[in-house]
Design an enzyme around this catalytic site. Structure first.
Site, PDB file in Angstrom:
ATOM      1  N   MET A  21       0.847  -1.193   0.000  1.00  0.00           N
ATOM      2  CA  MET A  21       0.000   0.000   0.000  1.00  0.00           C
ATOM      3  C   MET A  21       0.879   1.238   0.000  1.00  0.00           C
ATOM      4  O   MET A  21       1.685   1.441   0.912  1.00  0.00           O
ATOM      5  CB  MET A  21      -0.923  -0.007   1.231  1.00  0.00           C
ATOM      6  CG  MET A  21      -1.975  -1.112   1.189  1.00  0.00           C
ATOM      7  SD  MET A  21      -2.987  -1.205   2.677  1.00  0.00           S
ATOM      8  CE  MET A  21      -1.880  -2.094   3.793  1.00  0.00           C
ATOM      9  N   CYS A  38      -2.857  -1.814 -10.045  1.00  0.00           N
ATOM     10  CA  CYS A  38      -3.077  -0.432  -9.614  1.00  0.00           C
ATOM     11  C   CYS A  38      -3.759   0.363 -10.723  1.00  0.00           C
ATOM     12  O   CYS A  38      -3.287   0.368 -11.868  1.00  0.00           O
ATOM     13  CB  CYS A  38      -1.751   0.222  -9.236  1.00  0.00           C
ATOM     14  SG  CYS A  38      -1.932   1.935  -8.678  1.00  0.00           S
ATOM     15  N   LYS A  81       0.305  -9.520  -9.225  1.00  0.00           N
ATOM     16  CA  LYS A  81      -0.913  -9.063  -8.551  1.00  0.00           C
ATOM     17  C   LYS A  81      -1.782  -8.355  -9.583  1.00  0.00           C
ATOM     18  O   LYS A  81      -1.332  -7.423 -10.237  1.00  0.00           O
ATOM     19  CB  LYS A  81      -0.587  -8.114  -7.396  1.00  0.00           C
ATOM     20  CG  LYS A  81      -1.807  -7.756  -6.546  1.00  0.00           C
ATOM     21  CD  LYS A  81      -1.409  -6.921  -5.329  1.00  0.00           C
ATOM     22  CE  LYS A  81      -2.578  -6.770  -4.360  1.00  0.00           C
ATOM     23  NZ  LYS A  81      -3.706  -6.005  -4.915  1.00  0.00           N
ATOM     24  N   ASN A 134      -7.747 -11.260  -2.696  1.00  0.00           N
ATOM     25  CA  ASN A 134      -7.570  -9.945  -2.081  1.00  0.00           C
ATOM     26  C   ASN A 134      -8.817  -9.109  -2.373  1.00  0.00           C
ATOM     27  O   ASN A 134      -9.486  -9.317  -3.370  1.00  0.00           O
ATOM     28  CB  ASN A 134      -6.307  -9.291  -2.664  1.00  0.00           C
ATOM     29  CG  ASN A 134      -6.136  -7.832  -2.290  1.00  0.00           C
ATOM     30  OD1 ASN A 134      -5.965  -6.981  -3.151  1.00  0.00           O
ATOM     31  ND2 ASN A 134      -6.185  -7.528  -1.010  1.00  0.00           N
ATOM     32  N   GLY A 135      -9.109  -8.166  -1.473  1.00  0.00           N
ATOM     33  CA  GLY A 135     -10.190  -7.231  -1.718  1.00  0.00           C
ATOM     34  C   GLY A 135     -11.332  -7.348  -0.723  1.00  0.00           C
ATOM     35  O   GLY A 135     -12.032  -8.350  -0.704  1.00  0.00           O
ATOM     36  N   GLY A 149      -5.505  -5.780   3.166  1.00  0.00           N
ATOM     37  CA  GLY A 149      -4.912  -4.475   2.951  1.00  0.00           C
ATOM     38  C   GLY A 149      -5.295  -3.492   4.024  1.00  0.00           C
ATOM     39  O   GLY A 149      -4.744  -3.491   5.118  1.00  0.00           O
ATOM     40  N   ARG A 150      -6.289  -2.661   3.724  1.00  0.00           N
ATOM     41  CA  ARG A 150      -6.648  -1.572   4.645  1.00  0.00           C
ATOM     42  C   ARG A 150      -7.043  -2.062   6.034  1.00  0.00           C
ATOM     43  O   ARG A 150      -6.728  -1.418   7.032  1.00  0.00           O
ATOM     44  CB  ARG A 150      -7.781  -0.746   4.036  1.00  0.00           C
ATOM     45  CG  ARG A 150      -7.325   0.151   2.881  1.00  0.00           C
ATOM     46  CD  ARG A 150      -8.513   0.735   2.152  1.00  0.00           C
ATOM     47  NE  ARG A 150      -9.238  -0.299   1.431  1.00  0.00           N
ATOM     48  CZ  ARG A 150     -10.485  -0.167   0.990  1.00  0.00           C
ATOM     49  NH1 ARG A 150     -11.143   0.956   1.205  1.00  0.00           N
ATOM     50  NH2 ARG A 150     -11.073  -1.143   0.327  1.00  0.00           N
TER      51      ARG A 150
END
Length: 335
Positions: A13, A95, A134, A206-207, A228-229
């Site tokens: 990130m 991205c 990714k 992911n996600g 992630g976040r």
């Protein structure tokens, strides 16, 4: 059973997962695979490598994420990364930012699987560590399941055996990077079907995954989970990763223990001329949802910003929140 590190990983990130953040996360989980922020191939080749690629030995296992679309440059950047000891080289094909598109890398490369394959082949040929990719489940009007399958097949033929798949499309036109993390609907089932169709590949999902329990459910269908976040904003959830994801026979570290383990690292950082806030900005969410959590964040936010702030600011923050927790526990027992 010994599980591979990619069974659980923390996403790369930008502006978040720098070396200080990764050292902090390592105090909470010894097993998870950590990722650097994305670094362009040009920056690796021509930039300040100590600043861009420096890391601490405690961060292993650690992957270097690269951005770019020139096979020769990516091969050289991968060779440099492997020489510095990174355990994996990951190519960013997910991205969606305008800046990334202008440089012809990131999610826009999903429309050019042959180019991605050429990049992977070149990166693999010049260094010994695994090269992974990714990506998203699609971009713009490229929404057919066959498009994702073809992308994976072409890149896998170049020798990539592990794909981290963000289970959302990326809209390269019309949505901001933030909106691309939230607006396109999640389609976990598509990732599951990809794994079922290609059982020979390692597929990491992911996600939108927010808890360790959610991660465990995904592992019924895929080989790994990337957070992630959620891992950054509520890092305390990482304390259960080794026990619940890797079946390690160890107790989950406490919040206070993780912070206290950071103190020697902080002292060294300050001796080298760094600022306390370089590190403490990454720990602000540790007491998310806990009593006195706001007081903890406020104390660090106000006390760590000055140039002469010392590790005592963090020590005091720990004392404030932990002392109040002990007092609450004593009151409960007395009642």
């Amino acid at each position: 059973m010994t599980y591979p590190a990619h069974r659980f990983s923390i996403a790369p990130m930008m502006d978040w997962t720098d070396r200080h953040c990764r050292v902090f996360h390592r105090q909470l989980t010894a097993r998870a695979l950590l990722y650097t922020e994305m670094v362009t191939a040009d920056a690796v080749i021509h930039g300040d490598r100590a600043r861009l690629l420096g890391y601490s030995e405690v961060e292993h296992p650690i992957a270097l994420q690269l951005g770019g679309s020139d096979p020769a440059k990516l091969a050289e950047a991968a060779r440099i990364g492997a020489g510095l000891g990174y355990d994996e080289i990951n190519l960013n094909v997910g991205c969606p930012s305008d800046r990334v598109q202008e440089g012809r890398f990131g999610a826009c490369l999903m429309s050019e699987p042959e180019l991605v394959a050429a990049c992977v082949a070149a990166m693999r040929a010049h260094q010994p560590v695994p090269v992974t990719v990714k990506c998203r489940i699609g971009i713009d009007d490229q929404d057919a399941e066959e498009d994702l399958r073809r992308f994976i097949d072409v890149v896998a033929d170049a020798g990539c055996t592990r794909f981290v798949v963000h289970a959302r499309k990326a809209w390269l036109k019309g949505l901001s990077p933030k909106e691309n993390r939230e607006v396109p609907p999640l389609d976990y089932e598509r990732v599951y079907r990809l794994k079922a169709a290609r059982p020979d590949l390692e597929i990491v999902i992911n996600g939108g995954i927010e808890t360790i329990e959610e991660a465990r459910r995904h592992l019924d269908h895929v080989d790994g989970v990337m957070l992630g976040r959620a891992a950054y904003q509520n890092p305390a959830i990482l304390a259960d990763v080794d026990r619940l994801i890797f079946d390690a026979g160890t107790e989950s570290p406490t919040r206070a223990a993780a912070l206290e383990a950071m103190l020697p690292y902080i002292e060294q950082h300050l001796k080298r001329g760094g600022r306390l806030s370089n590190i403490t900005r990454h720990v602000l969410g540790l007491y998310h949802g806990q009593p006195r959590g706001k007081t903890f964040r406020r104390h660090l936010s106000e006390g760590a910003t000055s140039a002469d702030a010392t590790a005592d600011v963090l020590r005091d923050a720990i004392a404030i929140v932990e002392r109040r927790a002990d007092e609450a526990s004593d009151s409960s027992r007395a009642a």
